[in-house]
Write a protein that holds these residues in place. Structure first.
Motif, PDB file in Angstrom:
ATOM      1  N   LEU A 236      26.059 -64.686  -1.057  1.00 14.86           N
ATOM      2  CA  LEU A 236      26.229 -65.266   0.266  1.00 14.86           C
ATOM      3  C   LEU A 236      27.117 -64.391   1.140  1.00 14.86           C
ATOM      4  O   LEU A 236      26.880 -64.221   2.345  1.00 14.86           O
ATOM      5  CB  LEU A 236      26.818 -66.672   0.148  1.00 14.86           C
ATOM      6  N   ALA A 237      28.172 -63.847   0.528  1.00 14.81           N
ATOM      7  CA  ALA A 237      29.068 -62.977   1.298  1.00 14.81           C
ATOM      8  C   ALA A 237      28.340 -61.730   1.776  1.00 14.81           C
ATOM      9  O   ALA A 237      28.572 -61.226   2.880  1.00 14.81           O
ATOM     10  CB  ALA A 237      30.270 -62.592   0.434  1.00 14.81           C
ATOM     11  N   LYS A 238      27.454 -61.204   0.934  1.00 16.48           N
ATOM     12  CA  LYS A 238      26.674 -60.031   1.329  1.00 16.48           C
ATOM     13  C   LYS A 238      25.790 -60.335   2.538  1.00 16.48           C
ATOM     14  O   LYS A 238      25.642 -59.511   3.458  1.00 16.48           O
ATOM     15  CB  LYS A 238      25.830 -59.576   0.150  1.00 16.48           C
ATOM     16  N   GLU A 239      25.193 -61.557   2.576  1.00 20.90           N
ATOM     17  CA  GLU A 239      24.344 -61.922   3.699  1.00 20.90           C
ATOM     18  C   GLU A 239      25.142 -62.096   4.991  1.00 20.90           C
ATOM     19  O   GLU A 239      24.657 -61.835   6.085  1.00 20.90           O
ATOM     20  CB  GLU A 239      23.595 -63.215   3.369  1.00 20.90           C
ATOM     21  N   LYS A 240      26.394 -62.579   4.877  1.00 21.42           N
ATOM     22  CA  LYS A 240      27.226 -62.803   6.054  1.00 21.42           C
ATOM     23  C   LYS A 240      28.018 -61.578   6.465  1.00 21.42           C
ATOM     24  O   LYS A 240      28.770 -61.618   7.453  1.00 21.42           O
ATOM     25  CB  LYS A 240      28.202 -63.953   5.766  1.00 21.42           C
ATOM     26  N   LEU A 241      27.905 -60.504   5.690  1.00 15.92           N
ATOM     27  CA  LEU A 241      28.748 -59.342   5.940  1.00 15.92           C
ATOM     28  C   LEU A 241      28.529 -58.777   7.351  1.00 15.92           C
ATOM     29  O   LEU A 241      29.493 -58.380   8.024  1.00 15.92           O
ATOM     30  CB  LEU A 241      28.472 -58.264   4.880  1.00 15.92           C
ATOM     31  N   THR A 242      27.306 -58.732   7.856  1.00 14.34           N
ATOM     32  CA  THR A 242      27.013 -58.169   9.195  1.00 14.34           C
ATOM     33  C   THR A 242      27.167 -59.212  10.289  1.00 14.34           C
ATOM     34  O   THR A 242      27.634 -58.912  11.388  1.00 14.34           O
ATOM     35  CB  THR A 242      25.588 -57.611   9.221  1.00 14.34           C
ATOM     36  N   ASP A 243      26.800 -60.493   9.981  1.00 14.61           N
ATOM     37  CA  ASP A 243      26.853 -61.533  11.025  1.00 14.61           C
ATOM     38  C   ASP A 243      28.252 -62.099  11.205  1.00 14.61           C
ATOM     39  O   ASP A 243      28.706 -62.330  12.341  1.00 14.61           O
ATOM     40  CB  ASP A 243      25.887 -62.673  10.683  1.00 14.61           C
ATOM     41  N   ASP A 244      28.963 -62.363  10.127  1.00  9.75           N
ATOM     42  CA  ASP A 244      30.288 -63.002  10.206  1.00  9.75           C
ATOM     43  C   ASP A 244      31.214 -62.328   9.198  1.00  9.75           C
ATOM     44  O   ASP A 244      31.433 -62.819   8.092  1.00  9.75           O
ATOM     45  CB  ASP A 244      30.162 -64.499   9.900  1.00  9.75           C
ATOM     46  N   PRO A 245      31.761 -61.167   9.591  1.00 12.17           N
ATOM     47  CA  PRO A 245      32.610 -60.420   8.636  1.00 12.17           C
ATOM     48  C   PRO A 245      33.816 -61.224   8.142  1.00 12.17           C
ATOM     49  O   PRO A 245      34.226 -61.093   6.990  1.00 12.17           O
ATOM     50  CB  PRO A 245      33.056 -59.188   9.437  1.00 12.17           C
TER      51      PRO A 245
END
Length: 453
Positions: free
Chosen positions: A288-297
Motif C-alpha cells: 500500500l505504501a508503494k502505491e501511495k508513494l507518488t500520490d501521497d508521500p
C-alpha cells in the motif's frame, strides 16, 4: 527413586512420602505392632500362602522331576524334546498361578513375562521358542528350589503356630484332662514310679506366657521366612532384567517422539500465528505504501514507519522463538549464564547458584535449562511466591537441579499438567523428578539427570 529433598539446596535427607497436597492421612494405631500382628489380615494371608505352598510345590516338584527325567531318558529319540517342551510349558503355567497367589496373599506385584510365540506358528517353532526361552528355564528352576524351601517354611509355621496357640489356651482347657482324659494335664515326664504334669497355677501361667510370646512372634517368623519366597517369585517368575529394560526404553522412546512432535507443532503454531502473520501484514502495508508513494508521500512515509515498527516486533518474536528452541547463551556460556537470563524474566526475585566444574553433555544441558525454565514459569503463574532459588550442582555422575519457592504449595505431578509432562521427559533420559510441596508451602522440586559429560 523414592527420595524427597528438603528446602536446603544441599539437603538430601529422606523426608518421607505423603507430605504433598492430597496425601492420605496416616492411620491411627491403638496397639503396638507386636500385639497387633496376630490380629492383622496380612498375617493370616501370609500363613495361608505358607500352608498352600507345601502341597502345590510338592505336586510341581514331582511333575518337574518326572518330566525332566523322562525327557533325558528319551533324548536318544526325538520324543525327549517335545516331552521337555511340554514340561516347561506346564512350569510356566504354574508360574502364572504363583504370580496370582503372590499378588493376592503377599501383595507382591510381579509383571507377567513375555508369552512364547513361534516365528512360523507351527509346533516345531513353538517347541524351539519355549526351549530357547530363559523364562521357561527360570520357571523350572523355581519349581525345583521352591519345594524344599516351602517344606521348611510349612514345618516351621505349623510348629510355631500350633505350639503357641496350644500353650496360650492351655489354661482354658486344662480341666478337660482330669475330667475326660483321666490324667492331671500335659505330661512333661513319666516313668514307672513318677510322673510330672503341668497342673499348678504357676505352671499354667508359665505355659500361657510362653504361648503368648510364641503367638506374638509367629507372624514375624513367618514374615521373615516369606522374604525368600518374595525374592524367588520376583527373581524367577517375572520378566528378565533385559526384557524390562527393553520395555522401558520402548516407552521412553515413545515419550521422546511425542515430545518432539509436540515441540514441532508448537513451533509451527508460533510461526503461523506470530511472525508469519506479522510478515504478511507487513508485506501488505509495504504494498500500500508503494502505491501511495507518488500520490501521497507523507501517508506512504507513515505507513513505512509503521511497517518498520512491525519489523522490530517480528524480529523480537523470531528471537524469542529461537531462544525457545535452543538459546544461544546456553551454547556460548553454559548453564550459569542461561539460567541467570531466564531467572531475570521471572515475576519473582530468583537467586541462582550453579556449582559445576565442567559442562555436561549438550543434550543434558538443554534438558536442564528447559526444566528450570518450565519450573520458573509455574512459579510465575501459580505459586503466589515472593522469592525463589535455583541451585545446580553435580553429585557423582548425576546433575542435580533444585528449584524452591515460598509459595502456597500443593503442587503434585500425580494431578497431571506440566509437572507430569516434565517428569515423563526426565524419565525418558533416565532422570528423576521429585516434588515436595505440602499445602501452604514451601515447594521444593528436585530434578536429577545423568551427567554424560
Amino acid at each position: 527413586m523414592a527420595m524427597a529433598y528438603g528446602p536446603d539446596t544441599r539437603d538430601r535427607e529422606h523426608r518421607g512420602a505423603g507430605t504433598g497436597f492430597g496425601a492420605k492421612a496416616p492411620v491411627t494405631r491403638f496397639l503396638p505392632a507386636p500385639l497387633r500382628a496376630p490380629l492383622e489380615g496380612r498375617t493370616w494371608r501370609e500363613l495361608l500362602y505358607t500352608l498352600l505352598s507345601f502341597p502345590l510345590s510338592t505336586v510341581m516338584f514331582c511333575f518337574s522331576i518326572t518330566m525332566v527325567s523322562m525327557s533325558a531318558g528319551l533324548l536318544v529319540t526325538f520324543i525327549g524334546i517335545p516331552v521337555l517342551a511340554v514340561g516347561l510349558a506346564f512350569c510356566r503355567g504354574f508360574g502364572v498361578l504363583e504370580r496370582h497367589r503372590a499378588r493376592a496373599l503377599l501383595g507382591v506385584e510381579v509383571d507377567d513375562p513375555e508369552r512364547v510365540r513361534g516365528k512360523t506358528g507351527g509346533a516345531m517353532s513353538w517347541m524351539g521358542s519355549i526351549l530357547k526361552s530363559g523364562v521357561s528355564w527360570r520357571h523350572l528352576l523355581y519349581t525345583l528350589l521352591h519345594f524344599p524351601w516351602s517344606t521348611f517354611t510349612f514345618v516351621v509355621a505349623i510348629t510355631v503356630w500350633s505350639t503357641g496357640l496350644t500353650a496360650l489356651t492351655y489354661p482354658l482347657w486344662f480341666w478337660l484332662f482330669p475330667l475326660f482324659g483321666g490324667q492331671g494335664g500335659i505330661q512333661l515326664y513319666g516313668d514307672e514310679t513318677h510322673r510330672e504334669y503341668l497342673d499348678t497355677p504357676f505352671e499354667l501361667a508359665v505355659a500361657g506366657g510362653i504361648g503368648l510370646v510364641l503367638v506374638m512372634a509367629a507372624p514375624w517368623i513367618v514374615r521373615g521366612l516369606l522374604v525368600v519366597d518374595r525374592l524367588m517369585v520376583t527373581g524367577l517368575l517375572g520378566p528378565s532384567t533385559l526384557a524390562t529394560r527393553v520395555s522401558e526404553l520402548e516407552s521412553d522412546r515413545g515419550v521422546v517422539v511425542d515430545t518432539a512432535a509436540a515441540d514441532l507443532r508448537r513451533i509451527e503454531r508460533d510461526l503461523h500465528d506470530g511472525a508469519q502473520a506479522r510478515l504478511v501484514a507487513l508485506a501488505m502495508d509495504l504494498g500500500l505504501a508503494k502505491e501511495k508513494l507518488t500520490d501521497d508521500p507523507e501517508a506512504a512515509a507513515r505507513m513505512v514507519d509503521e511497517a518498520h515498527s512491525e519489523v522490530k516486533v517480528a524480529l523480537q518474536e523470531l528471537r524469542d522463538l529461537a531462544r525457545g528452541i535452543h538459546p544461544a547463551v546456553l551454547t556460548d556460556r553454559g548453564l550459569d549464564a542461561a539460567l541467570s537470563s531466564i531467572s531475570s524474566r521471572c515475576t519473582v526475585p530468583v537467586q541462582v547458584s550453579v556449582d559445576l566444574d565442567t559442562r555436561p553433555a549438550q543434550a543434558i544441558e538443554g534438558i536442564a535449562y528447559f526444566t528450570v525454565s518450565e519450573l520458573l514459569q509455574n512459579i510465575s503463574k501459580h505459586s503466589r511466591a515472593t522469592r525463589a532459588t535455583v541451585d545446580v550442582w553435580r553429585a557423582a555422575d548425576r546433575l542435580m537441579l533444585q528449584v524452591t519457592d515460598n509459595g502456597r504449595g500443593g503442587a503434585s505431578p500425580e494431578s497431571g499438567g506440566g509437572l507430569a509432562g516434565l517428569a515423563e521427559r526426565l524419565d525418558a533420559v533416565d532422570g528423576v523428578l521429585v516434588v515436595d510441596s505440602p499445602a501452604g508451602g514451601p515447594t521444593t522440586v528436585t530434578a536429577e539427570l545423568p551427567w554424560r559429560g
